[in-house]
Design a protein around this motif. Structure first.
Motif, short mmCIF file in Angstrom:
data_model
loop_
_atom_site.label_atom_id
_atom_site.label_comp_id
_atom_site.label_asym_id
_atom_site.label_seq_id
_atom_site.Cartn_x
_atom_site.Cartn_y
_atom_site.Cartn_z
N UNK A 37 13.67 -22.50 6.37
CA UNK A 37 13.76 -23.41 7.52
C UNK A 37 12.37 -23.61 8.12
N UNK A 38 12.03 -24.86 8.36
CA UNK A 38 10.74 -25.17 8.97
C UNK A 38 10.91 -25.87 10.32
N UNK A 39 12.12 -26.33 10.59
CA UNK A 39 12.33 -27.16 11.76
C UNK A 39 13.39 -26.60 12.67
N UNK A 40 13.29 -26.99 13.92
CA UNK A 40 14.36 -26.68 14.88
C UNK A 40 15.58 -27.51 14.50
N UNK A 41 16.75 -27.18 15.05
CA UNK A 41 17.93 -28.02 14.79
C UNK A 41 17.71 -29.48 15.21
N UNK A 42 16.98 -29.68 16.29
CA UNK A 42 16.71 -31.04 16.76
C UNK A 42 15.84 -31.79 15.75
N UNK A 43 14.80 -31.14 15.27
CA UNK A 43 13.93 -31.78 14.29
C UNK A 43 14.68 -32.06 12.98
N UNK A 44 15.49 -31.12 12.56
CA UNK A 44 16.26 -31.31 11.34
C UNK A 44 17.20 -32.50 11.48
#
Length: 169
Positions: A34-41
């Motif tokens: 995982x590289x992103x927050x849930x919002x970014x994803x």
């Protein structure tokens, strides 16, 4: 109003292609770190769908009507699923941009590489019957569209998720 063109009337290669591409690339998202927050994803998944819908419904419907999606020239239920196929590409576009720490002039090269990948996927999609070009539309006409879409996607991502913006708060 034009007559409905029927390219196919069976559940076959083009539908399996859409399902396969979607499942494989979404599964890879789940398997990779995982590289992103849930919002970014969510943003990166949805922006692929939204930009695909905007451009497809700009040039694939009258007055332009340059190509059809799916088995018929009329939209069918499964055609909506084909737009989900764009979601993982939006994610992977930003994933590798961040992972490789692309910046400066390399951004142009990165967008060009992804335009090439996009053209390759569109070519495959045409081969299996996901897209059906009409009149004089050609694959290379999609190059400027991908250049614009990927530039807009990257610009929106950088604006919305700019590190400096969040540090100021």
């Amino acid at each position: 109003m034009t007559d409905n063109i029927v390219y196919d009337n069976h559940f076959n290669g083009n539908e399996w292609f859409v399902i396969g591409v979607t499942v494989i690339f979404l599964a890879a998202i789940w398997l990779f770190p995982r590289r992103f927050s849930p919002t970014q994803t969510t943003f990166n998944l949805l922006i692929g769908i939204v930009l695909g819908l905007i451009f497809d419904h700009t040039i694939a419907v009258p007055p332009f009507d340059l190509y059809d999606v799916g088995d018929q020239s009329k939209y069918q239920l499964f055609d909506m699923f084909s737009y989900v196929m764009y979601a993982p590409f939006g994610y992977w576009f930003i994933y590798w941009y961040e992972r490789l720490r692309i910046c400066g002039i390399l951004t142009i090269a990165y967008i060009l590489v992804w335009t090439g990948l996009s053209i390759g996927m569109e070519w495959l999609s045409v081969q299996v019957g996901v897209f059906h070009y009409k009149d004089s539309y050609r694959l290379f006409y999609s190059i400027p569209i991908y250049l614009i879409l990927q530039s807009v996607h990257l610009g929106l991502y950088r604006e919305v998720f700019a590190r400096e913006r969040w540090k100021r708060r």
